[in-house]
Design a protein around this motif. Structure first.
Motif, short mmCIF file in Angstrom:
data_model
loop_
_atom_site.label_atom_id
_atom_site.label_comp_id
_atom_site.label_asym_id
_atom_site.label_seq_id
_atom_site.Cartn_x
_atom_site.Cartn_y
_atom_site.Cartn_z
N ILE A 1 10.07 51.21 -39.15
CA ILE A 1 9.04 51.77 -39.90
C ILE A 1 9.35 51.44 -41.34
O ILE A 1 10.58 50.95 -41.68
CB ILE A 1 9.63 53.58 -40.29
CG1 ILE A 1 10.23 53.75 -38.31
CG2 ILE A 1 9.07 54.15 -41.14
CD1 ILE A 1 10.67 55.35 -38.25
N ASP A 2 8.34 51.04 -41.66
CA ASP A 2 7.89 50.25 -43.21
C ASP A 2 6.78 50.62 -43.76
O ASP A 2 6.80 51.99 -43.99
CB ASP A 2 7.18 48.48 -43.15
CG ASP A 2 8.53 47.75 -42.51
OD1 ASP A 2 9.75 47.71 -43.10
OD2 ASP A 2 7.83 47.23 -41.11
N VAL A 3 7.17 50.96 -44.98
CA VAL A 3 6.23 51.40 -45.50
C VAL A 3 5.26 50.27 -45.94
O VAL A 3 5.17 49.07 -46.13
CB VAL A 3 6.86 51.28 -47.38
CG1 VAL A 3 5.80 51.59 -48.80
CG2 VAL A 3 8.27 52.40 -47.92
N ALA A 4 3.98 51.50 -45.70
CA ALA A 4 2.70 50.31 -45.45
C ALA A 4 2.01 49.43 -46.85
O ALA A 4 2.75 50.32 -47.99
CB ALA A 4 1.63 51.27 -45.35
N ASP A 5 1.19 48.64 -46.94
CA ASP A 5 0.71 48.17 -47.95
C ASP A 5 0.35 48.49 -48.78
O ASP A 5 -0.63 48.30 -49.67
CB ASP A 5 0.44 46.60 -47.75
CG ASP A 5 1.43 45.43 -47.10
OD1 ASP A 5 2.60 45.56 -47.23
OD2 ASP A 5 1.28 44.86 -46.35
N THR A 6 -0.81 49.67 -48.23
CA THR A 6 -1.20 50.46 -48.76
C THR A 6 -1.09 51.60 -49.46
O THR A 6 -2.06 52.56 -49.60
CB THR A 6 -2.45 50.42 -47.44
OG1 THR A 6 -2.16 50.85 -46.57
CG2 THR A 6 -3.39 49.23 -46.49
N ALA A 7 0.16 52.53 -49.25
CA ALA A 7 0.48 52.66 -49.59
C ALA A 7 0.24 53.46 -51.00
O ALA A 7 0.45 52.20 -51.73
CB ALA A 7 2.21 53.16 -48.87
N LYS A 8 -0.12 54.53 -52.17
CA LYS A 8 -0.67 54.58 -52.97
C LYS A 8 0.79 54.92 -53.94
O LYS A 8 0.81 54.35 -54.66
CB LYS A 8 -1.21 56.03 -53.42
CG LYS A 8 -2.10 56.73 -53.85
CD LYS A 8 -2.79 57.00 -54.20
CE LYS A 8 -3.68 57.14 -56.19
NZ LYS A 8 -4.76 58.16 -55.98
N VAL A 9 1.72 55.16 -53.47
CA VAL A 9 3.34 55.59 -53.76
C VAL A 9 4.48 54.87 -52.73
O VAL A 9 4.34 55.07 -51.33
CB VAL A 9 3.32 57.22 -53.72
CG1 VAL A 9 5.30 57.25 -54.55
CG2 VAL A 9 2.30 57.65 -54.32
N ARG A 10 5.13 53.94 -53.74
CA ARG A 10 5.74 52.90 -52.89
C ARG A 10 7.02 53.66 -53.92
O ARG A 10 7.60 54.04 -54.40
CB ARG A 10 5.99 52.16 -52.97
CG ARG A 10 4.53 52.02 -52.67
CD ARG A 10 4.08 50.01 -52.61
NE ARG A 10 5.20 49.30 -51.74
CZ ARG A 10 5.24 48.89 -50.79
NH1 ARG A 10 4.71 49.18 -50.41
NH2 ARG A 10 6.26 48.47 -50.16
N PRO A 11 8.37 53.40 -52.47
CA PRO A 11 9.16 53.70 -52.92
C PRO A 11 10.01 52.83 -54.08
O PRO A 11 10.04 51.47 -54.30
CB PRO A 11 10.88 53.63 -52.07
CG PRO A 11 9.49 52.79 -50.86
CD PRO A 11 8.54 53.18 -51.71
N GLY A 12 11.26 53.10 -54.59
CA GLY A 12 11.30 52.36 -55.92
C GLY A 12 10.90 52.73 -57.58
O GLY A 12 10.92 53.01 -57.69
N LYS A 13 12.01 51.61 -58.13
CA LYS A 13 11.43 51.63 -59.64
C LYS A 13 10.09 50.85 -59.61
O LYS A 13 9.43 50.60 -59.36
CB LYS A 13 12.43 50.47 -60.26
CG LYS A 13 12.50 50.57 -62.09
CD LYS A 13 13.37 49.84 -62.48
CE LYS A 13 13.57 49.82 -63.81
NZ LYS A 13 14.46 49.29 -64.49
N ALA A 14 9.59 51.89 -60.94
CA ALA A 14 8.31 52.00 -61.29
C ALA A 14 8.04 50.51 -62.39
O ALA A 14 8.94 50.31 -62.42
CB ALA A 14 7.27 52.60 -61.89
#
Length: 79
Positions: A65-78
């Motif tokens: 399971i991965d975060v999608a490249d198209t995800a509007k919000v991603r985990p991690g530092k902005a």
């Protein structure tokens, strides 16, 4: 005399794919409900309903399971 028959409870329901668990009066699929909910807010747009994860079946019961490249919000530092 005792009657051992009981009405089916939640644990007795067949929740496998293709079996309807409860009657859904909306007639919408789960994907349609998700899209409707995520685009209903006044300032929302289509990108809010874009998939946020991707899954890959690697066999032997392993799913990546991965975060999608198209995800509007991603985990991690902005940035």
């Amino acid at each position: 005399m005792s009657d051992d028959t009981q009405a089916p409870g939640p644990a007795d329901r067949d929740t496998s794919p293709g079996h309807e668990v409860d009657h859904d009066p909306t007639g919408m699929t789960d994907d349609e409900k998700r899209h409707d909910q995520l685009t209903r807010a006044p300032k929302s747009d289509e990108s809010d309903a874009a998939p946020r994860i991707t899954t890959e079946d690697r066999g032997d019961g392993v799913t990546r399971i991965d975060v999608a490249d198209t995800a509007k919000v991603r985990p991690g530092k902005a940035d």
